[in-house]
Design an enzyme around this catalytic site. Structure first.
Site, PDB file in Angstrom:
ATOM      1  N   LYS A  62      -2.275  -1.511  -3.675  1.00 26.62           N
ATOM      2  CA  LYS A  62      -3.105  -0.309  -3.653  1.00 26.62           C
ATOM      3  C   LYS A  62      -2.198   0.925  -3.768  1.00 26.62           C
ATOM      4  CE  LYS A  62      -6.388   2.231  -0.737  1.00 26.62           C
ATOM      5  NZ  LYS A  62      -7.054   2.331   0.572  1.00 26.62           N
ATOM      6  N   LYS A 118       0.865  -1.190   0.000  1.00 28.69           N
ATOM      7  CA  LYS A 118       0.000   0.000   0.000  1.00 28.69           C
ATOM      8  C   LYS A 118       0.893   1.229   0.000  1.00 28.69           C
ATOM      9  CE  LYS A 118      -3.710   2.285   2.585  1.00 28.69           C
ATOM     10  NZ  LYS A 118      -4.596   2.194   3.770  1.00 28.69           N
TER      11      LYS A 118
END
Length: 331
Positions: A257, A204
């Site tokens: 992400k 992320k």
């Protein structure tokens, strides 16, 4: 003549005609590949449109089941729940409360629908300072403040257990704390939830594409930023190390992400690991296509489908996306 014959033997466009084109298509997209985010808001009694994410709303607890059924009517079978609590504090204690907004919503959705329910395991929506864990012992006004990793792990364990007890089918820790998968796996197993899988936000990034989500979930940092615990957008090799650690700790699904700016990271994860790979087509990716379409510069349906197709082609098995319902209806 020899050259002409040679050229006739190399005509890729023969396989691009309407009859054969779908038969040789290398990548397919299905509603079952998609996960729809749903925002449950404990502070409202009516649906609240999210201005920066057209077509999406915060819904009150009493509308949670209806909202999930709307998603399922499009053919999308899985949802991930994000909560906006009625109150916040320094440690985000409403995140693991038995009567917390996600716990109550999960019970209702699990009892009244056949949806596959994932829950976000993080603290940023629940802390008064908006960070993803307990702050280190430095002055709050310090712009370089970050979270206490190990103290936060104990809270993530509580959150994950509370979600499992409420009926979640899968938990998704998103805080990028070192060791979070191992801590949650141990905690779930110790509580008798060995069957609950973990979808880790394994890579992320500290991205500028999260802005609309932070509005939607009321989870923006009140000060400082998250660069001390989310990944540097410049780094790809580091992502491989991060993902590898989560695999070792027992992650069942590996998340990257954002998605579109990190297709190389998705592709690397697909090549390196045999676990299912998920990608989060985040709020900023969604909002920018909507903004361009509103100006008449792009066809929204076409670019939405093409975006998700590119994520799938890069190697994602699952895609979390705010386009889930609209693209599923197209499909």
């Amino acid at each position: 003549m020899d050259n002409e014959h040679h050229q006739r033997g190399k005509r890729p466009r023969r396989l691009r005609t309407d009859g054969i084109r779908p038969l040789v298509s290398e990548t397919t997209l299905s509603p079952r590949d998609l996960i729809a985010p749903v925002f449950i808001d404990a502070t409202t009694e009516e649906r609240q449109p999210i201005e920066s994410m057209p077509g999406h709303e915060r819904v009150p607890l009493d509308d949670a089941v209806a909202r999930v059924e709307e998603v399922r009517e499009t053919g999308v079978e899985a949802v991930i729940l994000f909560g906006i609590p009625e109150e916040k504090d320094e440690t985000g204690s409403r995140a693991w409360a038995d009567d917390g907004i996600i716990q109550r919503a999960t019970r209702r959705i699990a009892d009244e629908t056949d949806a596959y329910v994932l829950t976000d395991v993080c603290l940023c929506e629940y802390t008064s300072h908006g960070h993803c864990g307990v702050l280190e012992a430095s002055a709050p006004e310090d712009a370089h403040v970050t979270v206490d990793n190990d103290e936060t792990l104990a809270l993530l364990e509580k959150i994950a257990r509370s979600h499992a007890e409420a009926g979640a089918d899968m938990v998704a820790p998103s805080g990028m704390m070192d060791g979070m998968v191992g801590a949650i796996r141990t905690s779930l197993d110790g509580a008798g939830f060995e069957q609950i899988p973990i979808m880790s936000y394994a890579a992320k990034y500290e991205s500028a594409f999260y802005g609309p989500f932070r509005d939607a979930a009321d989870g923006a940092p009140a000060f400082g930023d998250r660069r001390h615990y989310q990944m540097d957008p410049a780094n790809a090799r580091e992502a491989s190390r991060e993902v590898s650690l989560d695999v070792e700790q027992g992650a069942d699904v590996l998340m990257v992400k954002p998605a579109l700016p990190y297709l190389d990271v998705i592709a690397d994860a697909r090549r390196e690991f045999d676990h299912p790979v998920a990608a989060y087509n985040v709020s900023g990716e969604y909002a920018m296509l909507h903004a361009a379409a509103e100006q008449g510069w792009l066809d929204l349906d076409e670019v939405a489908h093409e975006s998700l197709l590119s994520i799938k082609r890069a190697g994602a098995d699952l895609i979390l996306t705010y386009f889930a319902e609209t693209v599923a209806e197209q499909l």
